[in-house]
Design an enzyme around this catalytic site. Structure first.
Site, PDB file in Angstrom:
ATOM      1  N   ASN A  64     -29.871  85.051  24.186  1.00 49.43           N
ATOM      2  CA  ASN A  64     -30.068  86.093  25.648  1.00 49.43           C
ATOM      3  C   ASN A  64     -28.792  85.745  26.713  1.00 49.43           C
ATOM      4  O   ASN A  64     -28.507  85.063  27.061  1.00 49.43           O
ATOM      5  CB  ASN A  64     -30.939  85.340  26.515  1.00 49.43           C
TER       6      ASN A  64
ATOM      7  N   LYS B 241     -28.497  87.551  29.660  1.00 53.56           N
ATOM      8  CA  LYS B 241     -28.825  88.091  30.826  1.00 53.56           C
ATOM      9  C   LYS B 241     -27.378  88.898  30.903  1.00 53.56           C
ATOM     10  O   LYS B 241     -27.149  89.867  30.623  1.00 53.56           O
ATOM     11  CB  LYS B 241     -29.114  86.784  31.571  1.00 53.56           C
TER      12      LYS B 241
ATOM     13  N   HIS C  16     -39.343  88.254  29.681  1.00 50.51           N
ATOM     14  CA  HIS C  16     -38.884  86.917  30.024  1.00 50.51           C
ATOM     15  C   HIS C  16     -39.319  86.444  31.003  1.00 50.51           C
ATOM     16  O   HIS C  16     -39.673  87.655  32.281  1.00 50.51           O
ATOM     17  CB  HIS C  16     -36.962  86.938  29.800  1.00 50.51           C
TER      18      HIS C  16
ATOM     19  N   GLU D  97     -37.579  85.333  33.801  1.00 52.14           N
ATOM     20  CA  GLU D  97     -36.665  86.445  34.722  1.00 52.14           C
ATOM     21  C   GLU D  97     -37.183  87.551  35.473  1.00 52.14           C
ATOM     22  O   GLU D  97     -37.233  87.721  36.367  1.00 52.14           O
ATOM     23  CB  GLU D  97     -35.405  86.232  34.538  1.00 52.14           C
TER      24      GLU D  97
ATOM     25  N   GLU E 181     -41.565  79.702  25.965  1.00 57.36           N
ATOM     26  CA  GLU E 181     -39.851  79.224  27.238  1.00 57.36           C
ATOM     27  C   GLU E 181     -40.555  78.340  27.798  1.00 57.36           C
ATOM     28  O   GLU E 181     -40.764  79.365  29.749  1.00 57.36           O
ATOM     29  CB  GLU E 181     -39.286  79.858  27.992  1.00 57.36           C
TER      30      GLU E 181
ATOM     31  N   GLY F   3     -32.299  77.035  32.269  1.00 63.04           N
ATOM     32  CA  GLY F   3     -31.275  77.493  32.744  1.00 63.04           C
ATOM     33  C   GLY F   3     -31.366  76.034  33.960  1.00 63.04           C
ATOM     34  O   GLY F   3     -30.387  76.229  34.412  1.00 63.04           O
TER      35      GLY F   3
ATOM     36  N   SER G 249     -32.746  75.891  28.268  1.00 63.63           N
ATOM     37  CA  SER G 249     -31.587  74.833  28.031  1.00 63.63           C
ATOM     38  C   SER G 249     -31.255  74.352  26.925  1.00 63.63           C
ATOM     39  O   SER G 249     -31.141  72.871  26.274  1.00 63.63           O
ATOM     40  CB  SER G 249     -31.936  73.667  28.431  1.00 63.63           C
TER      41      SER G 249
HETATM   42  P1  PGA Z   1     -30.886  78.652  29.327  1.00 64.15           P
HETATM   43  O1  PGA Z   1     -32.082  80.134  28.534  1.00 64.15           O
HETATM   44  O2  PGA Z   1     -30.660  78.121  27.429  1.00 64.15           O
HETATM   45  O3  PGA Z   1     -30.162  79.335  29.505  1.00 64.15           O
HETATM   46  O4  PGA Z   1     -31.726  77.684  29.825  1.00 64.15           O
HETATM   47  C1  PGA Z   1     -32.922  80.313  28.071  1.00 64.15           C
HETATM   48  C2  PGA Z   1     -33.351  81.485  27.919  1.00 64.15           C
HETATM   49  O5  PGA Z   1     -33.925  82.525  29.294  1.00 64.15           O
HETATM   50  O6  PGA Z   1     -33.694  82.741  27.372  1.00 64.15           O
END
Ligand code: PGA
Length: 269
Positions: free
Chosen positions: A19, A21, A106, A108, A178, A184, A223
């Protein structure tokens, strides 16, 4: 059905998606795709997907060309085919560039753009109608985990987000667990913590959709890095990873894909 029996009855192919983003312009996309494709040539046992921003999808599709080894995904989609929805992108628009997957719900999107289980559910149903495979995301916040609400939150998100999902399209579906507190932040769930929730999701899917429901792939996100990928994916109910930050580096992404490979390959023989 026990876990072992489920795994045997319905082999689940490992699945790793990146992803991106809101990272990488179209020109940066070309070089990153080339770098990834160069590394994953020999990987035949993992479904691999990259999800660049909308504006980078044409460049990604063009660079991939006939390299269908890596599938393309989008990060969101509007449920309507077309219409007066300023700033939105439809399923057919994505399909035009060879997009096969779409991330929906997601955290976010839920946190910053008011996505709800209800909107995810409508989108997931629409996505399969456009021959796009939904990657439906669920996960609890830190406050919810600390209040002991993880299971109830995840259960209600799965139920709500798949409320309209057609039972004959379960092969197309991927669920991403997640935990919001792990995205993140560098704080990864322990393999046991993650697997407990994956098992809960699998059982719930079985109760909602029957045996086919328990065969839906459930991947972990938050992460994921080359250093922790192998132990996460060694867990019996973790079928792969949704990778954010580490997917922007071809080598890290490849190392995570490698970590997904051997365990599942031998299990699925
Ligand atoms: P990250 O993001 O691996 O940077 O923690 C995962 C995601 O949001 O899909």
């Amino acid at each position: 059905m026990t876990k072992a029996k489920i795994a045997k009855a319905i082999p689940r192919r490992p699945f790793v998606a990146g992803n991106w983003k809101m990272h990488r312009t179209a020109s940066d996309t070309r070089s990153l795709i080339e770098d990834i494709v160069g590394r994953v040539q020999k990987v035949a046992t993992v479904d691999m997907v990259v999800c660049p921003p909308f504006t980078s999808l044409p460049a990604a599709a063009e660079t991939l060309g006939r390299h269908s080894i890596l599938a393309l995904g989008a990060q969101n989609m509007h449920q309507s085919k077309e219409g007066a929805f300023t700033g939105e992108i439809s399923g057919p628009m994505l399909r035009e560039f060879g997009v096969r997957y779409v991330i929906l719900g997601h955290s976010e999107r839920r946190q910053f753009f008011n996505e709800t289980d209800a909107s995810v559910s409508v989108k997931a149903e629409a996505a399969v109608g456009y021959h796009l495979r939904p990657i439906v995301c669920v996960g609890e916040t830190l406050t919810q985990r600390e209040a002991g609400e993880t299971n109830s939150v995840v259960e209600s998100q799965v139920r709500g987000s798949l409320a309209h999902y057609p039972a004959d399209q379960l092969d197309e579906l991927v669920i991403a667990y997640e935990p919001v507190w792990a995205i993140g932040t560098g704080k990864v769930a322990t393999p046991k913590q993650a697997n407990e929730v994956h098992r809960l999701i699998r059982k719930l899917m079985a109760s909602l959709f029957g045996a086919k429901g328990s065969g839906v792939r459930v991947i972990y996100g938050g992460s994921v890095k080359p250093e922790n990928a192998a132990e996460l994916m060694a867990e019996p109910d973790i079928d792969g990873a949704l990778v954010g930050g580490a997917s922007l580096d071809a080598r890290s992404f490849f190392d995570i894909i490698q970590a997904a490979r051997p365990v599942r390959a031998s299990e699925n023989d």
